[in-house]
Design an enzyme around this catalytic site. Structure first.
Site, PDB file in Angstrom:
ATOM      1  N   GLU A   6      -2.588 -17.948 -45.639  1.00 36.55           N
ATOM      2  CA  GLU A   6      -2.651 -16.926 -46.681  1.00 36.55           C
ATOM      3  C   GLU A   6      -2.969 -15.551 -46.092  1.00 36.55           C
ATOM      4  OE1 GLU A   6      -3.786 -19.081 -50.752  1.00 36.55           O
ATOM      5  OE2 GLU A   6      -5.524 -18.892 -49.457  1.00 36.55           O
ATOM      6  N   CYS A  36      -5.417  -8.311 -45.150  1.00 35.15           N
ATOM      7  CA  CYS A  36      -6.272  -9.288 -44.472  1.00 35.15           C
ATOM      8  C   CYS A  36      -5.370 -10.423 -44.010  1.00 35.15           C
ATOM      9  CB  CYS A  36      -7.338  -9.784 -45.454  1.00 35.15           C
ATOM     10  SG  CYS A  36      -8.344 -11.108 -44.797  1.00 35.15           S
ATOM     11  N   CYS A  48      -9.381 -23.853 -39.598  1.00 30.38           N
ATOM     12  CA  CYS A  48     -10.433 -23.313 -38.740  1.00 30.38           C
ATOM     13  C   CYS A  48     -11.350 -24.449 -38.325  1.00 30.38           C
ATOM     14  CB  CYS A  48     -11.221 -22.261 -39.527  1.00 30.38           C
ATOM     15  SG  CYS A  48     -12.490 -21.441 -38.546  1.00 30.38           S
ATOM     16  N   CYS A  96     -18.257 -23.203 -40.806  1.00 40.91           N
ATOM     17  CA  CYS A  96     -19.276 -22.473 -41.593  1.00 40.91           C
ATOM     18  C   CYS A  96     -19.379 -23.106 -42.984  1.00 40.91           C
ATOM     19  CB  CYS A  96     -18.911 -20.993 -41.710  1.00 40.91           C
ATOM     20  SG  CYS A  96     -18.805 -20.154 -40.119  1.00 40.91           S
ATOM     21  N   CYS A 145     -17.707 -21.482 -46.260  1.00 37.72           N
ATOM     22  CA  CYS A 145     -16.334 -20.970 -46.175  1.00 37.72           C
ATOM     23  C   CYS A 145     -15.282 -22.040 -46.466  1.00 37.72           C
ATOM     24  CB  CYS A 145     -16.112 -20.385 -44.778  1.00 37.72           C
ATOM     25  SG  CYS A 145     -14.486 -19.651 -44.568  1.00 37.72           S
ATOM     26  N   CYS A 168     -13.400 -13.036 -49.597  1.00 31.12           N
ATOM     27  CA  CYS A 168     -13.836 -13.568 -48.291  1.00 31.12           C
ATOM     28  C   CYS A 168     -14.227 -15.029 -48.415  1.00 31.12           C
ATOM     29  CB  CYS A 168     -15.077 -12.848 -47.784  1.00 31.12           C
ATOM     30  SG  CYS A 168     -14.887 -11.120 -47.613  1.00 31.12           S
TER      31      CYS A 168
HETATM   32  N1  SAH Z   1     -13.736 -16.534 -38.505  1.00 30.33           N
HETATM   33  C1  SAH Z   1     -14.020 -15.150 -38.656  1.00 30.33           C
HETATM   34  C2  SAH Z   1     -13.151 -14.434 -39.683  1.00 30.33           C
HETATM   35  C3  SAH Z   1     -12.897 -15.103 -41.020  1.00 30.33           C
HETATM   36  S1  SAH Z   1     -14.016 -14.980 -42.332  1.00 30.33           S
HETATM   37  C4  SAH Z   1     -15.490 -14.951 -38.965  1.00 30.33           C
HETATM   38  O1  SAH Z   1     -16.187 -15.924 -39.146  1.00 30.33           O
HETATM   39  O2  SAH Z   1     -15.954 -13.813 -38.969  1.00 30.33           O
HETATM   40  C5  SAH Z   1     -14.226 -13.340 -42.840  1.00 30.33           C
HETATM   41  C6  SAH Z   1     -15.636 -13.085 -43.351  1.00 30.33           C
HETATM   42  O3  SAH Z   1     -15.895 -13.731 -44.605  1.00 30.33           O
HETATM   43  C7  SAH Z   1     -16.700 -13.603 -42.396  1.00 30.33           C
HETATM   44  O4  SAH Z   1     -17.732 -12.671 -42.280  1.00 30.33           O
HETATM   45  C8  SAH Z   1     -17.160 -14.849 -43.110  1.00 30.33           C
HETATM   46  O5  SAH Z   1     -18.405 -15.282 -42.651  1.00 30.33           O
HETATM   47  C9  SAH Z   1     -17.134 -14.400 -44.552  1.00 30.33           C
HETATM   48  N2  SAH Z   1     -17.184 -15.478 -45.519  1.00 30.33           N
HETATM   49  C10 SAH Z   1     -16.757 -16.744 -45.386  1.00 30.33           C
HETATM   50  N3  SAH Z   1     -16.977 -17.453 -46.509  1.00 30.33           N
HETATM   51  C11 SAH Z   1     -17.552 -16.617 -47.384  1.00 30.33           C
HETATM   52  C12 SAH Z   1     -17.995 -16.748 -48.720  1.00 30.33           C
HETATM   53  N4  SAH Z   1     -17.905 -17.901 -49.372  1.00 30.33           N
HETATM   54  N5  SAH Z   1     -18.533 -15.665 -49.321  1.00 30.33           N
HETATM   55  C13 SAH Z   1     -18.608 -14.488 -48.660  1.00 30.33           C
HETATM   56  N6  SAH Z   1     -18.206 -14.301 -47.409  1.00 30.33           N
HETATM   57  C14 SAH Z   1     -17.689 -15.347 -46.763  1.00 30.33           C
END
Ligand code: SAH
Length: 341
Positions: free
Chosen positions: A92, A105, A112, A116, A119, A332
């Site tokens: 996406e 974006c 991935c 995390c 996410c 995000c």
């Molecule tokens: N893998 C990279 C980029 C992808 S995520 C990273 O971890 O930075 C882009 C951003 O969104 C990151 O800062 C991530 O931690 C954040 N993110 C992921 N899940 C989220 C959520 N549920 N709410 C808010 N931010 C989130």
């Protein structure tokens, strides 16, 4: 298998065409067809001889991706694209509108492996890395479909960009090259969960891009609970790499912090963050955590305001990120490689 011609820099394309017994100016012509005129077949390259076009077609393919679904927000002008890749995988991209222009974006991997907890992109696991061509095509297709000029790009979609380092570097080189999109890397942000050795490696390129580092907690105990990568690279090592990055590039770092109710938004979290970041050439971006159906993490706007105030009083440079595309799961951490119609 045919070679992926869209993934070559001009320099590499010169070597390729020389190997085919052609003069180097041919490479420049082909490169223009691919990245400026954006043709989909070698037959469209009208200033190239048909003999060479046939040869190109024999050894190379022009990669393409398809828009499988497009969701448009009714709250803001956000558009989420679900793209189908040539091997049947999906990714996406999200097109957002800001005062200073349109930002896209993009994803850097299919899925991935970072895990995390908050996410959605990591839930179905990791499939493969994206090729430079597949990152470029997300940009080319979104511009073509929307008719909107993309002014900035953020590598914050599905995947961990620094886990696909070489392809991401190649993408950055092609997207900023004068023939083609010619986008200054000042208008690119790259977000990482904190792959320390790769942060050092990225600093060596001295790209003008903004490095965003996903922090989300101020101590190792809390960070490891929500980000498994922290077991590999602890916060002190991460901070050391960030300081090195700032020193080498002269650019400030943007730390990302998804504020989760009752998890990382207490007074002691604020104090910990102040201790960690004070005096550093950085900026702290607070994101009210976006909810995903598999987890119970909640945002609390009032608590977030109090948290942000405490951080500001403590001397940090803080902003709260606007949530865009919330009605189409485009915010995000809400992007996925698996989809349901
Ligand atoms: N893998 C990279 C980029 C992808 S995520 C990273 O971890 O930075 C882009 C951003 O969104 C990151 O800062 C991530 O931690 C954040 N993110 C992921 N899940 C989220 C959520 N549920 N709410 C808010 N931010 C989130």
């Amino acid at each position: 298998m045919k070679k992926d011609i869209l993934s070559y820099s001009l320099e590499e394309l010169v070597t390729e065409t020389e190997q085919l017994g052609e003069k180097s100016f041919r490479a420049k012509q082909i490169y223009e067809w691919l990245h400026t005129k954006k043709v989909h077949s070698f037959d469209q390259m009208s200033n190239i001889s048909s003999a060479l076009r046939t040869k190109l077609d024999e050894y190379y393919c022009i990669n393409s991706i398809k828009i499988v679904r497009k969701l448009e927000s009714t709250i803001d002008n956000t558009v989420k694209y679900l793209y189908g890749l040539s091997d049947g995988n999906h990714i996406e991209s999200v097109l957002m509108e800001y005062k200073h222009g349109n930002s896209l974006c993009i994803s850097t991997q299919v899925g991935c492996k970072m895990g995390c907890r908050f996410c959605a992109s990591t839930i179905a696991g990791y499939k493969r890395d994206l090729l430079p061509s597949e990152m470029l095509l997300q940009v080319y297709m979104a511009e073509e479909d929307s008719g909107r000029h993309i002014d900035s790009i953020v590598l914050m979609g599905i995947g961990e960009p620094l886990d696909n380092f070489d392809n991401v570097v190649k993408f950055l080189q092609i997207i900023s090259f004068e023939t083609g999109k010619n986008l200054s890397l000042r208008h690119v942000s790259l977000s990482t969960c904190g792959l320390v050795p790769k942060i050092y490696e990225l600093a060596e390129y001295r790209f003008g891009l903004t490095l965003s580092v996903s922090l989300h907690a101020c101590n190792d105990k809390k960070r490891s609970e929500i980000m498994p990568v922290n077991d590999r690279y602890h916060i002190d090592e991460l901070m050391k790499a960030c300081r090195d990055y700032i020193n080498k590039t002269g650019r400030r770092i943007s730390f990302e912090y998804a504020v989760i109710k009752g998890v990382n938004d207490t007074r002691s979290d604020a104090d910990g963050l102040i201790r960690l970041l004070k005096g550093m050439n950085c900026h702290l971006n607070l994101i009210p955590v976006n909810e995903i159906k598999e987890r119970d993490y909640k945002a609390d706007r009032a608590a977030l305001r109090t948290f942000a105030d405490a951080l500001e009083k403590g001397g940090l440079n803080v902003t709260v990120r606007r949530t865009l595309g919330a009605d189409i799961d485009a915010a995000c951490g809400q992007l996925r490689r698996e989809y349901e119609f």
